[in-house]
Motif scaffolding. Structure first.
Motif, PDB file in Angstrom:
ATOM      1  N   ASN A  56       1.058   3.902  -3.084  1.00  0.00           N
ATOM      2  CA  ASN A  56       0.696   5.281  -2.769  1.00  0.00           C
ATOM      3  C   ASN A  56       1.852   6.245  -3.075  1.00  0.00           C
ATOM      4  O   ASN A  56       1.629   7.374  -3.520  1.00  0.00           O
ATOM      5  N   ASN A  57       3.104   5.800  -2.894  1.00  0.00           N
ATOM      6  CA  ASN A  57       4.256   6.627  -3.241  1.00  0.00           C
ATOM      7  C   ASN A  57       4.408   6.784  -4.743  1.00  0.00           C
ATOM      8  O   ASN A  57       4.798   7.855  -5.236  1.00  0.00           O
ATOM      9  N   SER A 112      -7.084   5.852  -0.378  1.00  0.00           N
ATOM     10  CA  SER A 112      -6.714   6.896  -1.348  1.00  0.00           C
ATOM     11  C   SER A 112      -7.162   8.276  -0.877  1.00  0.00           C
ATOM     12  O   SER A 112      -6.477   9.273  -1.107  1.00  0.00           O
ATOM     13  N   ILE A 122      -4.689   2.238  -6.174  1.00  0.00           N
ATOM     14  CA  ILE A 122      -4.946   1.474  -4.949  1.00  0.00           C
ATOM     15  C   ILE A 122      -6.029   0.432  -5.189  1.00  0.00           C
ATOM     16  O   ILE A 122      -5.927  -0.716  -4.732  1.00  0.00           O
ATOM     17  N   TRP A 126       0.520   5.930   7.999  1.00  0.00           N
ATOM     18  CA  TRP A 126      -0.089   4.697   7.502  1.00  0.00           C
ATOM     19  C   TRP A 126       0.069   3.553   8.504  1.00  0.00           C
ATOM     20  O   TRP A 126      -0.857   2.762   8.716  1.00  0.00           O
ATOM     21  N   GLY A 134      -4.660   9.605   1.295  1.00  0.00           N
ATOM     22  CA  GLY A 134      -3.346   9.656   0.652  1.00  0.00           C
ATOM     23  C   GLY A 134      -2.523  10.877   1.021  1.00  0.00           C
ATOM     24  O   GLY A 134      -1.297  10.802   1.167  1.00  0.00           O
ATOM     25  N   ASN A 158       0.824  -1.209   0.000  1.00  0.00           N
ATOM     26  CA  ASN A 158       0.000   0.000   0.000  1.00  0.00           C
ATOM     27  C   ASN A 158       0.857   1.256   0.000  1.00  0.00           C
ATOM     28  O   ASN A 158       0.567   2.224  -0.710  1.00  0.00           O
ATOM     29  N   THR A 159       1.947   1.235   0.791  1.00  0.00           N
ATOM     30  CA  THR A 159       2.852   2.384   0.832  1.00  0.00           C
ATOM     31  C   THR A 159       3.549   2.571  -0.505  1.00  0.00           C
ATOM     32  O   THR A 159       3.676   3.696  -1.003  1.00  0.00           O
ATOM     33  N   PRO A 216       0.433   8.827  -5.707  1.00  0.00           N
ATOM     34  CA  PRO A 216      -0.224   9.371  -4.506  1.00  0.00           C
ATOM     35  C   PRO A 216      -1.632   9.888  -4.764  1.00  0.00           C
ATOM     36  O   PRO A 216      -1.857  10.664  -5.697  1.00  0.00           O
TER      37      PRO A 216
END
Length: 395
Positions: A126-127, A323, A136, A336, A326, A122-123, A130
Protein backbone atom coordinates in the motif's frame (compact mmCIF):
# COMPACT_ATOMS: atom_id res chain seq x y z
CA UNK A 1 1.04 -0.07 -14.13
CA UNK A 2 4.59 -0.45 -12.80
CA UNK A 3 5.59 3.19 -13.21
CA UNK A 4 5.46 3.59 -9.41
CA UNK A 5 8.28 1.03 -9.00
CA UNK A 6 10.86 3.41 -10.45
CA UNK A 7 13.89 2.33 -8.37
CA UNK A 8 15.63 -1.00 -7.88
CA UNK A 9 14.98 -0.76 -4.13
CA UNK A 10 11.23 -0.38 -4.64
CA UNK A 11 11.18 -3.28 -7.09
CA UNK A 12 13.10 -5.51 -4.67
CA UNK A 13 10.70 -4.66 -1.86
CA UNK A 14 7.69 -5.21 -4.14
CA UNK A 15 8.73 -8.64 -5.40
CA UNK A 16 10.12 -9.75 -2.02
CA UNK A 17 6.73 -8.93 -0.46
CA UNK A 18 5.02 -10.96 -3.16
CA UNK A 19 7.35 -13.93 -2.54
CA UNK A 20 6.87 -13.81 1.23
CA UNK A 21 3.10 -13.63 0.79
CA UNK A 22 3.13 -16.77 -1.36
CA UNK A 23 4.61 -18.70 1.57
CA UNK A 24 2.10 -17.01 3.89
CA UNK A 25 -0.64 -18.53 1.72
CA UNK A 26 0.83 -21.99 2.29
CA UNK A 27 0.88 -21.30 6.03
CA UNK A 28 -2.76 -20.17 6.04
CA UNK A 29 -4.05 -23.23 4.16
CA UNK A 30 -1.98 -25.63 6.21
CA UNK A 31 -4.38 -25.11 9.14
CA UNK A 32 -7.49 -26.50 7.44
CA UNK A 33 -5.60 -29.07 5.36
CA UNK A 34 -3.68 -30.56 8.27
CA UNK A 35 -6.65 -30.49 10.67
CA UNK A 36 -8.12 -33.92 9.69
CA UNK A 37 -4.70 -35.57 10.07
CA UNK A 38 -3.96 -33.88 13.40
CA UNK A 39 -7.50 -34.63 14.61
CA UNK A 40 -7.01 -38.31 13.77
CA UNK A 41 -3.44 -38.62 15.09
CA UNK A 42 -4.13 -36.81 18.37
CA UNK A 43 -7.68 -38.12 18.93
CA UNK A 44 -9.30 -34.66 19.00
CA UNK A 45 -13.04 -33.93 19.16
CA UNK A 46 -14.87 -31.25 17.14
CA UNK A 47 -14.95 -28.75 20.01
CA UNK A 48 -11.19 -28.82 20.63
CA UNK A 49 -10.52 -28.81 16.88
CA UNK A 50 -12.60 -25.66 16.57
CA UNK A 51 -10.73 -24.14 19.52
CA UNK A 52 -7.27 -24.62 18.00
CA UNK A 53 -8.41 -23.21 14.63
CA UNK A 54 -9.67 -20.20 16.58
CA UNK A 55 -6.31 -19.99 18.40
CA UNK A 56 -4.66 -19.63 15.01
CA UNK A 57 -7.00 -16.71 14.35
CA UNK A 58 -6.32 -15.25 17.81
CA UNK A 59 -2.61 -15.28 17.00
CA UNK A 60 -3.37 -13.69 13.65
CA UNK A 61 -5.32 -10.95 15.43
CA UNK A 62 -2.75 -10.35 18.17
CA UNK A 63 0.21 -10.05 15.82
CA UNK A 64 -1.73 -7.86 13.42
CA UNK A 65 -2.00 -5.35 16.25
CA UNK A 66 1.32 -5.94 18.04
CA UNK A 67 3.41 -5.96 14.87
CA UNK A 68 2.07 -2.53 13.96
CA UNK A 69 2.80 -1.19 17.44
CA UNK A 70 6.28 -2.77 17.63
CA UNK A 71 7.13 -1.40 14.19
CA UNK A 72 6.74 2.12 15.58
CA UNK A 73 9.21 1.43 18.40
CA UNK A 74 11.60 -1.24 17.06
CA UNK A 75 11.35 -0.64 13.34
CA UNK A 76 9.42 -2.61 10.76
CA UNK A 77 12.24 -5.02 9.91
CA UNK A 78 13.05 -6.01 13.50
CA UNK A 79 9.35 -6.46 14.21
CA UNK A 80 8.71 -8.80 11.27
CA UNK A 81 11.85 -10.83 11.99
CA UNK A 82 10.74 -11.44 15.59
CA UNK A 83 7.31 -12.68 14.54
CA UNK A 84 8.47 -14.64 11.49
CA UNK A 85 10.82 -16.70 13.68
CA UNK A 86 7.67 -18.23 15.21
CA UNK A 87 6.77 -19.80 11.83
CA UNK A 88 9.29 -22.66 12.03
CA UNK A 89 8.85 -23.12 15.79
CA UNK A 90 5.10 -23.69 15.36
CA UNK A 91 5.51 -26.56 12.88
CA UNK A 92 8.18 -28.23 14.98
CA UNK A 93 5.71 -28.15 17.89
CA UNK A 94 3.06 -29.78 15.68
CA UNK A 95 5.49 -32.63 15.01
CA UNK A 96 7.04 -33.12 18.44
CA UNK A 97 4.43 -31.66 20.81
CA UNK A 98 2.92 -34.45 22.86
CA UNK A 99 0.28 -32.56 24.83
CA UNK A 100 -2.84 -30.60 23.95
CA UNK A 101 -1.24 -27.48 25.44
CA UNK A 102 1.70 -27.66 23.00
CA UNK A 103 -0.68 -28.36 20.13
CA UNK A 104 -2.74 -25.31 21.06
CA UNK A 105 0.45 -23.24 21.38
CA UNK A 106 1.57 -24.38 17.92
CA UNK A 107 -1.68 -23.18 16.33
CA UNK A 108 -1.40 -19.88 18.19
CA UNK A 109 2.16 -19.36 16.89
CA UNK A 110 1.11 -20.06 13.29
CA UNK A 111 -1.39 -17.23 13.64
CA UNK A 112 1.19 -14.87 15.13
CA UNK A 113 3.52 -15.47 12.18
CA UNK A 114 0.74 -15.21 9.62
CA UNK A 115 -0.74 -11.99 11.01
CA UNK A 116 2.62 -10.21 11.20
CA UNK A 117 3.37 -11.15 7.59
CA UNK A 118 -0.06 -9.93 6.48
CA UNK A 119 0.40 -6.62 8.30
CA UNK A 120 3.91 -6.09 6.91
CA UNK A 121 3.20 -6.97 3.29
CA UNK A 122 -0.15 -5.21 2.97
CA UNK A 123 1.40 -2.06 4.45
CA UNK A 124 4.47 -2.33 2.20
CA UNK A 125 2.46 -2.72 -1.00
CA UNK A 126 0.00 0.00 0.00
CA UNK A 127 2.95 2.36 0.64
CA UNK A 128 4.50 1.50 -2.72
CA UNK A 129 1.22 1.78 -4.65
CA UNK A 130 -1.32 3.60 -2.43
CA UNK A 131 -4.95 2.95 -3.33
CA UNK A 132 -4.01 0.80 -6.35
CA UNK A 133 -6.33 -2.22 -6.38
CA UNK A 134 -4.16 -4.08 -8.93
CA UNK A 135 -1.18 -4.07 -6.54
CA UNK A 136 -3.13 -5.37 -3.53
CA UNK A 137 -5.03 -7.94 -5.62
CA UNK A 138 -1.72 -9.05 -7.13
CA UNK A 139 -0.28 -9.51 -3.64
CA UNK A 140 -3.26 -11.59 -2.58
CA UNK A 141 -3.03 -13.57 -5.83
CA UNK A 142 0.40 -14.72 -4.65
CA UNK A 143 -1.21 -15.73 -1.36
CA UNK A 144 -3.66 -17.82 -3.40
CA UNK A 145 -0.79 -19.53 -5.29
CA UNK A 146 0.68 -20.67 -1.99
CA UNK A 147 -2.75 -21.61 -0.67
CA UNK A 148 -3.72 -23.93 -3.54
CA UNK A 149 -0.21 -25.46 -3.63
CA UNK A 150 -0.27 -26.72 -0.04
CA UNK A 151 -3.24 -29.16 -0.26
CA UNK A 152 -1.78 -30.64 -3.47
CA UNK A 153 1.59 -31.14 -1.78
CA UNK A 154 -0.08 -32.69 1.27
CA UNK A 155 -2.25 -34.97 -0.90
CA UNK A 156 0.82 -36.17 -2.81
CA UNK A 157 2.74 -36.94 0.39
CA UNK A 158 -0.14 -38.66 2.21
CA UNK A 159 -1.07 -40.76 -0.83
CA UNK A 160 1.88 -42.97 0.17
CA UNK A 161 1.10 -42.98 3.89
CA UNK A 162 -1.27 -40.79 5.95
CA UNK A 163 1.48 -40.38 8.56
CA UNK A 164 3.59 -38.50 6.01
CA UNK A 165 1.78 -35.30 7.01
CA UNK A 166 4.60 -34.96 9.53
CA UNK A 167 7.15 -34.62 6.70
CA UNK A 168 5.11 -31.78 5.26
CA UNK A 169 5.39 -30.07 8.66
CA UNK A 170 9.19 -30.38 8.38
CA UNK A 171 8.95 -28.84 4.90
CA UNK A 172 6.91 -25.93 6.27
CA UNK A 173 9.45 -25.38 9.06
CA UNK A 174 12.08 -25.02 6.31
CA UNK A 175 9.87 -22.57 4.43
CA UNK A 176 9.66 -20.53 7.62
CA UNK A 177 13.45 -20.26 7.72
CA UNK A 178 13.51 -19.29 4.05
CA UNK A 179 10.91 -16.56 4.55
CA UNK A 180 12.77 -15.19 7.58
CA UNK A 181 15.86 -14.84 5.36
CA UNK A 182 13.77 -13.12 2.68
CA UNK A 183 12.61 -10.52 5.19
CA UNK A 184 16.15 -10.13 6.53
CA UNK A 185 17.51 -9.14 3.12
CA UNK A 186 14.46 -7.08 2.08
CA UNK A 187 15.23 -3.34 1.73
CA UNK A 188 13.11 -1.50 4.29
CA UNK A 189 13.67 2.23 4.68
CA UNK A 190 11.16 3.41 7.26
CA UNK A 191 12.67 2.08 10.47
CA UNK A 192 12.08 3.62 13.92
CA UNK A 193 10.34 6.94 13.74
CA UNK A 194 11.65 10.02 15.50
CA UNK A 195 10.29 10.42 19.00
CA UNK A 196 8.14 13.45 18.32
CA UNK A 197 6.58 11.86 15.24
CA UNK A 198 6.02 8.62 17.13
CA UNK A 199 4.23 10.41 19.97
CA UNK A 200 2.00 12.22 17.49
CA UNK A 201 1.08 8.99 15.70
CA UNK A 202 0.54 7.10 18.94
CA UNK A 203 -2.25 9.48 19.96
CA UNK A 204 -3.74 9.90 16.49
CA UNK A 205 -6.88 7.73 16.61
CA UNK A 206 -9.19 9.99 14.61
CA UNK A 207 -9.69 7.23 12.04
CA UNK A 208 -12.33 5.78 14.41
CA UNK A 209 -14.49 8.77 13.45
CA UNK A 210 -14.11 8.08 9.73
CA UNK A 211 -17.20 6.29 8.28
CA UNK A 212 -15.00 4.76 5.58
CA UNK A 213 -12.81 3.10 8.23
CA UNK A 214 -15.86 1.74 10.08
CA UNK A 215 -17.55 0.40 6.93
CA UNK A 216 -14.41 -1.25 5.54
CA UNK A 217 -13.62 -2.79 8.93
CA UNK A 218 -17.16 -4.20 9.19
CA UNK A 219 -16.91 -5.67 5.68
CA UNK A 220 -13.60 -7.34 6.52
CA UNK A 221 -14.88 -8.63 9.89
CA UNK A 222 -17.87 -10.44 8.38
CA UNK A 223 -15.88 -11.56 5.35
CA UNK A 224 -13.26 -13.17 7.59
CA UNK A 225 -16.05 -14.92 9.52
CA UNK A 226 -17.08 -16.63 6.30
CA UNK A 227 -13.58 -17.14 4.89
CA UNK A 228 -12.00 -18.73 7.96
CA UNK A 229 -15.14 -20.69 8.73
CA UNK A 230 -15.13 -22.29 5.29
CA UNK A 231 -11.37 -22.65 4.86
CA UNK A 232 -10.82 -23.99 8.37
CA UNK A 233 -13.58 -26.62 8.17
CA UNK A 234 -14.09 -27.35 4.45
CA UNK A 235 -11.97 -30.50 4.23
CA UNK A 236 -13.27 -31.87 7.54
CA UNK A 237 -16.83 -31.11 6.36
CA UNK A 238 -16.42 -33.08 3.14
CA UNK A 239 -14.69 -36.02 4.83
CA UNK A 240 -16.92 -36.37 7.90
CA UNK A 241 -20.18 -35.81 6.01
CA UNK A 242 -19.18 -38.54 3.55
CA UNK A 243 -19.71 -36.26 0.55
CA UNK A 244 -16.15 -36.74 -0.73
CA UNK A 245 -13.18 -39.04 -0.10
CA UNK A 246 -10.20 -37.68 1.91
CA UNK A 247 -7.99 -37.25 -1.19
CA UNK A 248 -10.77 -35.59 -3.18
CA UNK A 249 -11.51 -33.30 -0.24
CA UNK A 250 -7.91 -32.03 -0.31
CA UNK A 251 -8.14 -31.53 -4.08
CA UNK A 252 -11.32 -29.48 -3.59
CA UNK A 253 -9.38 -27.18 -1.25
CA UNK A 254 -6.85 -26.64 -4.04
CA UNK A 255 -9.65 -26.06 -6.56
CA UNK A 256 -11.03 -23.38 -4.22
CA UNK A 257 -7.70 -21.57 -4.17
CA UNK A 258 -7.07 -21.95 -7.89
CA UNK A 259 -10.35 -20.11 -8.39
CA UNK A 260 -9.40 -17.54 -5.77
CA UNK A 261 -6.18 -16.95 -7.72
CA UNK A 262 -8.14 -16.61 -10.98
CA UNK A 263 -10.59 -14.27 -9.27
CA UNK A 264 -7.90 -12.04 -7.82
CA UNK A 265 -6.10 -11.74 -11.15
CA UNK A 266 -9.43 -10.96 -12.83
CA UNK A 267 -10.33 -8.34 -10.22
CA UNK A 268 -6.82 -6.83 -10.46
CA UNK A 269 -7.48 -6.29 -14.19
CA UNK A 270 -11.12 -5.21 -13.84
CA UNK A 271 -10.21 -2.68 -11.14
CA UNK A 272 -8.44 -0.64 -13.83
CA UNK A 273 -11.65 -0.65 -15.93
CA UNK A 274 -14.49 -0.44 -13.38
CA UNK A 275 -15.31 1.36 -10.16
CA UNK A 276 -14.21 -0.66 -7.17
CA UNK A 277 -17.56 -0.33 -5.39
CA UNK A 278 -19.38 -1.92 -8.36
CA UNK A 279 -16.92 -4.80 -8.34
CA UNK A 280 -17.46 -5.33 -4.62
CA UNK A 281 -21.24 -5.65 -4.96
CA UNK A 282 -20.89 -8.06 -7.90
CA UNK A 283 -18.51 -10.20 -5.86
CA UNK A 284 -20.84 -10.06 -2.86
CA UNK A 285 -23.77 -11.40 -4.90
CA UNK A 286 -21.68 -14.31 -6.21
CA UNK A 287 -20.36 -14.91 -2.69
CA UNK A 288 -23.90 -15.58 -1.44
CA UNK A 289 -25.27 -17.49 -4.44
CA UNK A 290 -22.40 -19.95 -4.81
CA UNK A 291 -22.19 -20.63 -1.08
CA UNK A 292 -25.77 -21.90 -1.26
CA UNK A 293 -24.83 -24.05 -4.28
CA UNK A 294 -21.94 -25.46 -2.22
CA UNK A 295 -24.17 -26.23 0.77
CA UNK A 296 -26.96 -27.82 -1.26
CA UNK A 297 -24.55 -29.79 -3.48
CA UNK A 298 -24.81 -33.54 -3.01
CA UNK A 299 -23.08 -34.66 -6.19
CA UNK A 300 -19.39 -34.14 -6.98
CA UNK A 301 -20.29 -31.99 -10.00
CA UNK A 302 -22.52 -29.65 -7.99
CA UNK A 303 -19.90 -29.37 -5.24
CA UNK A 304 -17.22 -28.47 -7.81
CA UNK A 305 -19.46 -25.78 -9.33
CA UNK A 306 -20.19 -24.38 -5.87
CA UNK A 307 -16.52 -24.33 -4.85
CA UNK A 308 -15.36 -22.78 -8.13
CA UNK A 309 -18.00 -20.04 -8.06
CA UNK A 310 -17.54 -19.37 -4.34
CA UNK A 311 -13.75 -19.09 -4.67
CA UNK A 312 -13.93 -16.86 -7.74
CA UNK A 313 -16.55 -14.59 -6.15
CA UNK A 314 -14.86 -14.17 -2.77
CA UNK A 315 -11.40 -13.68 -4.29
CA UNK A 316 -11.28 -9.92 -4.55
CA UNK A 317 -13.44 -8.83 -1.61
CA UNK A 318 -10.66 -8.56 0.97
CA UNK A 319 -7.92 -6.91 -1.16
CA UNK A 320 -10.34 -4.56 -2.94
CA UNK A 321 -11.82 -3.45 0.39
CA UNK A 322 -8.27 -2.81 1.64
CA UNK A 323 -7.54 -0.71 -1.45
CA UNK A 324 -10.78 1.26 -0.88
CA UNK A 325 -9.49 1.97 2.63
CA UNK A 326 -6.07 2.96 1.25
CA UNK A 327 -6.65 6.66 1.94
CA UNK A 328 -7.30 5.97 5.64
CA UNK A 329 -4.41 3.49 5.92
CA UNK A 330 -2.02 6.00 4.37
CA UNK A 331 -3.24 8.91 6.49
CA UNK A 332 -3.10 7.21 9.90
CA UNK A 333 -0.11 5.11 11.00
CA UNK A 334 -2.14 2.79 13.22
CA UNK A 335 -5.30 2.55 11.08
CA UNK A 336 -4.31 -0.70 9.35
CA UNK A 337 -3.27 -2.39 12.60
CA UNK A 338 -6.63 -1.58 14.19
CA UNK A 339 -8.58 -2.48 11.05
CA UNK A 340 -6.83 -5.86 10.82
CA UNK A 341 -7.17 -6.47 14.56
CA UNK A 342 -10.90 -5.74 14.72
CA UNK A 343 -11.65 -7.61 11.50
CA UNK A 344 -9.68 -10.64 12.70
CA UNK A 345 -12.19 -11.21 15.49
CA UNK A 346 -14.41 -12.61 12.73
CA UNK A 347 -11.89 -15.33 11.93
CA UNK A 348 -11.62 -16.14 15.65
CA UNK A 349 -15.33 -16.40 16.39
CA UNK A 350 -16.56 -18.42 13.40
CA UNK A 351 -14.38 -21.58 13.60
CA UNK A 352 -15.33 -22.06 17.25
CA UNK A 353 -19.01 -21.45 16.49
CA UNK A 354 -18.89 -24.09 13.76
CA UNK A 355 -17.05 -26.51 16.06
CA UNK A 356 -19.58 -26.07 18.88
CA UNK A 357 -22.55 -26.55 16.55
CA UNK A 358 -20.87 -29.56 14.91
CA UNK A 359 -20.26 -31.11 18.34
CA UNK A 360 -23.97 -30.79 19.21
CA UNK A 361 -25.75 -31.25 15.88
CA UNK A 362 -23.22 -32.41 13.28
CA UNK A 363 -20.74 -30.81 10.88
CA UNK A 364 -23.41 -30.11 8.23
CA UNK A 365 -25.31 -27.80 10.57
CA UNK A 366 -22.03 -26.24 11.63
CA UNK A 367 -21.31 -25.19 8.04
CA UNK A 368 -24.84 -23.80 7.65
CA UNK A 369 -24.03 -21.23 10.32
CA UNK A 370 -21.82 -19.43 7.77
CA UNK A 371 -24.94 -18.39 5.82
CA UNK A 372 -25.51 -15.43 8.17
CA UNK A 373 -21.99 -14.12 7.51
CA UNK A 374 -22.23 -14.16 3.71
CA UNK A 375 -25.65 -12.45 3.74
CA UNK A 376 -24.53 -9.69 6.14
CA UNK A 377 -21.39 -9.11 4.07
CA UNK A 378 -23.49 -8.50 0.95
CA UNK A 379 -25.55 -5.91 2.86
CA UNK A 380 -22.37 -4.14 4.05
CA UNK A 381 -20.84 -4.16 0.56
CA UNK A 382 -24.00 -2.53 -0.77
CA UNK A 383 -23.78 0.12 1.97
CA UNK A 384 -20.13 0.76 1.05
CA UNK A 385 -21.09 1.22 -2.61
CA UNK A 386 -23.72 3.80 -1.64
CA UNK A 387 -21.32 5.68 0.66
CA UNK A 388 -18.23 5.91 -1.58
CA UNK A 389 -19.55 8.56 -4.03
CA UNK A 390 -20.31 10.87 -1.05
CA UNK A 391 -16.88 10.11 0.42
CA UNK A 392 -15.16 11.15 -2.82
CA UNK A 393 -17.11 14.42 -2.98
CA UNK A 394 -16.21 15.23 0.61
CA UNK A 395 -12.51 14.66 -0.02
Amino acid sequence: MFELLNTSEKRRQFFSSYGAFLVNGMLALSIGSLLPFIKEAKGLDYAFSGLIVSLHSIGNLASGFLAGILAVYLGRKKSILIFESLFSISFLLLIFGGSRFLLALAFLLTGLARGASSNFNNTSINNLAPGKAWAINGLHAMFAVGAFSFPLLLTLATSFDREYWRYICFFMAGMGVLTWALYFFMPVKNEKEKKEKREKQKSDYHFFKEPLFLLCTAVLFVYLCAEQGVIGWLITYFEDSGLLSPSLSQIMASVLWVMILAGRLTVAWLSTKMKKENLLVMMGIGFVLFFFVLLFGRSTGMIVVGIMGFGFSMAGIYPTTVSVAGYIIGKYQLAWSFMLTIASFGSIIMPSVIGKIAQQAGIVYGMWSVVAAVLIDLILLTALKLYLPRCRKAS
